[in-house]
Write an enzyme that holds these catalytic residues in place. Sequence first.
Site, PDB file in Angstrom:
ATOM      1  N   GLN A  16       1.006  -1.304  -0.296  1.00  0.00           N
ATOM      2  CA  GLN A  16      -0.176   0.037   0.045  1.00  0.00           C
ATOM      3  C   GLN A  16       0.977   1.060   0.267  1.00  0.00           C
ATOM      4  OE1 GLN A  16      -2.136  -0.701   2.893  1.00  0.00           O
ATOM      5  NE2 GLN A  16      -0.744   0.181   4.698  1.00  0.00           N
ATOM      6  N   HIS A  43       0.899  -4.124   3.119  1.00  0.00           N
ATOM      7  CA  HIS A  43      -0.053  -4.508   3.709  1.00  0.00           C
ATOM      8  C   HIS A  43      -0.431  -5.793   3.891  1.00  0.00           C
ATOM      9  CE1 HIS A  43      -5.532  -3.905   2.633  1.00  0.00           C
ATOM     10  NE2 HIS A  43      -4.920  -5.314   3.915  1.00  0.00           N
ATOM     11  N   HIS A 104      -4.874  -9.141  12.712  1.00  0.00           N
ATOM     12  CA  HIS A 104      -5.909  -9.728  11.613  1.00  0.00           C
ATOM     13  C   HIS A 104      -5.085  -9.644  10.464  1.00  0.00           C
ATOM     14  CE1 HIS A 104      -9.543  -7.978   9.384  1.00  0.00           C
ATOM     15  NE2 HIS A 104      -8.360  -7.745   8.374  1.00  0.00           N
ATOM     16  N   GLU A 105      -4.091  -9.899   9.716  1.00  0.00           N
ATOM     17  CA  GLU A 105      -3.514 -10.484   8.509  1.00  0.00           C
ATOM     18  C   GLU A 105      -3.540 -12.181   8.898  1.00  0.00           C
ATOM     19  OE1 GLU A 105      -3.389  -9.166   5.327  1.00  0.00           O
ATOM     20  OE2 GLU A 105      -5.150  -7.221   6.406  1.00  0.00           O
ATOM     21  N   LYS A 108      -7.100 -13.094   9.529  1.00  0.00           N
ATOM     22  CA  LYS A 108      -7.878 -13.282   8.122  1.00  0.00           C
ATOM     23  C   LYS A 108      -6.914 -14.041   7.721  1.00  0.00           C
ATOM     24  CE  LYS A 108     -10.603 -10.592   5.346  1.00  0.00           C
ATOM     25  NZ  LYS A 108     -10.747  -8.958   5.009  1.00  0.00           N
ATOM     26  N   HIS A 109      -5.648 -14.205   7.157  1.00  0.00           N
ATOM     27  CA  HIS A 109      -5.235 -14.107   5.686  1.00  0.00           C
ATOM     28  C   HIS A 109      -4.381 -15.796   6.100  1.00  0.00           C
ATOM     29  CE1 HIS A 109      -6.913 -12.004   2.808  1.00  0.00           C
ATOM     30  NE2 HIS A 109      -6.259 -10.863   4.186  1.00  0.00           N
TER      31      HIS A 109
HETATM   32  P1  5GP Z   1     -12.048  -4.288  -0.433  1.00  0.00           P
HETATM   33  O1  5GP Z   1     -12.812  -4.090  -0.330  1.00  0.00           O
HETATM   34  O2  5GP Z   1     -10.477  -3.612  -0.236  1.00  0.00           O
HETATM   35  O3  5GP Z   1     -11.555  -5.198  -1.462  1.00  0.00           O
HETATM   36  O4  5GP Z   1     -10.698  -6.226   0.601  1.00  0.00           O
HETATM   37  C1  5GP Z   1     -11.076  -5.908   1.764  1.00  0.00           C
HETATM   38  C2  5GP Z   1     -10.324  -6.783   2.228  1.00  0.00           C
HETATM   39  O5  5GP Z   1     -10.949  -8.066   1.731  1.00  0.00           O
HETATM   40  C3  5GP Z   1      -8.932  -6.963   1.905  1.00  0.00           C
HETATM   41  O6  5GP Z   1      -8.312  -6.266   2.445  1.00  0.00           O
HETATM   42  C4  5GP Z   1      -8.744  -8.638   1.423  1.00  0.00           C
HETATM   43  O7  5GP Z   1      -8.484  -9.055   3.371  1.00  0.00           O
HETATM   44  C5  5GP Z   1      -9.587  -8.933   1.539  1.00  0.00           C
HETATM   45  N1  5GP Z   1      -9.287  -9.551  -0.275  1.00  0.00           N
HETATM   46  C6  5GP Z   1     -10.504  -8.489  -0.843  1.00  0.00           C
HETATM   47  N2  5GP Z   1     -10.488  -8.890  -1.873  1.00  0.00           N
HETATM   48  C7  5GP Z   1      -9.570  -9.878  -2.478  1.00  0.00           C
HETATM   49  C8  5GP Z   1      -8.793 -11.108  -3.087  1.00  0.00           C
HETATM   50  O8  5GP Z   1      -9.208 -10.461  -4.564  1.00  0.00           O
HETATM   51  N3  5GP Z   1      -8.306 -11.789  -2.607  1.00  0.00           N
HETATM   52  C9  5GP Z   1      -7.575 -11.873  -1.068  1.00  0.00           C
HETATM   53  N4  5GP Z   1      -7.196 -13.648  -0.386  1.00  0.00           N
HETATM   54  N5  5GP Z   1      -8.523 -11.377   0.213  1.00  0.00           N
HETATM   55  C10 5GP Z   1      -9.070 -10.438  -0.462  1.00  0.00           C
HETATM   56  P1  5GP Z   2      -8.220  -6.809   4.878  1.00  0.00           P
HETATM   57  O1  5GP Z   2      -9.142  -6.777   6.273  1.00  0.00           O
HETATM   58  O2  5GP Z   2      -8.395  -5.614   3.996  1.00  0.00           O
HETATM   59  O3  5GP Z   2      -6.507  -7.132   4.953  1.00  0.00           O
HETATM   60  O4  5GP Z   2      -7.166  -5.706   6.124  1.00  0.00           O
HETATM   61  C1  5GP Z   2      -8.267  -4.371   6.630  1.00  0.00           C
HETATM   62  C2  5GP Z   2      -7.787  -4.430   7.827  1.00  0.00           C
HETATM   63  O5  5GP Z   2      -6.943  -3.881   8.612  1.00  0.00           O
HETATM   64  C3  5GP Z   2      -8.748  -3.634   8.242  1.00  0.00           C
HETATM   65  O6  5GP Z   2     -10.146  -4.208   9.381  1.00  0.00           O
HETATM   66  C4  5GP Z   2      -8.041  -2.041   8.558  1.00  0.00           C
HETATM   67  O7  5GP Z   2      -8.916  -1.553   9.584  1.00  0.00           O
HETATM   68  C5  5GP Z   2      -7.175  -3.269   9.119  1.00  0.00           C
HETATM   69  N1  5GP Z   2      -5.525  -1.870   9.174  1.00  0.00           N
HETATM   70  C6  5GP Z   2      -4.931  -1.450   9.975  1.00  0.00           C
HETATM   71  N2  5GP Z   2      -4.110  -0.834   9.862  1.00  0.00           N
HETATM   72  C7  5GP Z   2      -3.699  -0.892   8.358  1.00  0.00           C
HETATM   73  C8  5GP Z   2      -3.312  -0.709   6.694  1.00  0.00           C
HETATM   74  O8  5GP Z   2      -2.460   0.774   7.547  1.00  0.00           O
HETATM   75  N3  5GP Z   2      -3.942  -0.851   5.774  1.00  0.00           N
HETATM   76  C9  5GP Z   2      -5.270  -1.501   5.464  1.00  0.00           C
HETATM   77  N4  5GP Z   2      -5.443  -1.301   4.385  1.00  0.00           N
HETATM   78  N5  5GP Z   2      -5.857  -2.015   6.706  1.00  0.00           N
HETATM   79  C10 5GP Z   2      -5.486  -1.297   8.555  1.00  0.00           C
END
Ligand code: 5GP
Ligand code: 5GP
Length: 227
Positions: A16, A43, A104-105, A108-109
Amino acid sequence: NICVSQDFDFFYFVQQWPGSSCDTQQGCCFPQTGRPAFNFTIHGLWPNFNNGSYPSNCKSVENSFDESKISDIIPRAEISWPSLSCPSKKKNSTNSDNMKLWKHEWGKHGTCSYSVLDQHAYFDFTLNLKDHIDLLQILLNNGIKPDGEMYSVEKIREAIKEGTGFEGGIRCNTDASGNSQLNEIVLCVDKSAASESFIECPILPDANCPDDVEFPIFYESPLIDTA
Ligand code: 5GP
Ligand code: 5GP
């Protein structure tokens, strides 16, 4: 069901641009360690399926997040993987919480690639990936600068292709006045998680950018003046 042990097909490695978090309506916050370095930050590393769908939250008793397992790599993560989200509505004033982002990362992942990378390996591997590719330098080499100007997404794509050897995904968000901007750059990584194993993406992440996007300023940089 009869599904074979195919946990996931490949990884998205998502970086990011800090300037694109800071100029949003929500604003940004910095960790206690201070403002991140002037470059893209991590990210996450996201296991994905070839059809574009993805597994998430593969939590189990044995893979629950344990801060103590990554204590030796926290100094590197503080530099390359800072959280920029504000903990409350008080934007630009309080500190962000790195550990919350990492937890969180992982939850979730990372838990979904646990068969390949345990918690320590997941963070170590992701940080190593970052060291192999300098996205800001690649863009600067092509005259694409974080100066608040508009750039063609096609040009950004070409620069990434030329600089990394691979097609990248580009994800946009909007600044406080509603302009679309370059927010994240996504590269794909082989599921075996061998070092430097970038691959051509089996499927690019959802494109949500218009033809031209802003590349926002992130504080001042000597790079901009001299470029
Ligand atoms: P956004 O709304 O920003 O597209 O996605 C929110 C969150 O959903 C991301 O931070 C990530 O955790 C998950 N996400 C969105 N698109 C993808 C994708 O194509 N692949 C995966 N593995 N996670 C995703
Ligand atoms: P994702 O689920 O899309 O992988 O991650 C996004 C989540 O992590 C959101 O809940 C967001 O509030 C939190 N978060 C904390 N720090 C960051 C950051 O630096 N960048 C993003 N994209 N999300 C963050």
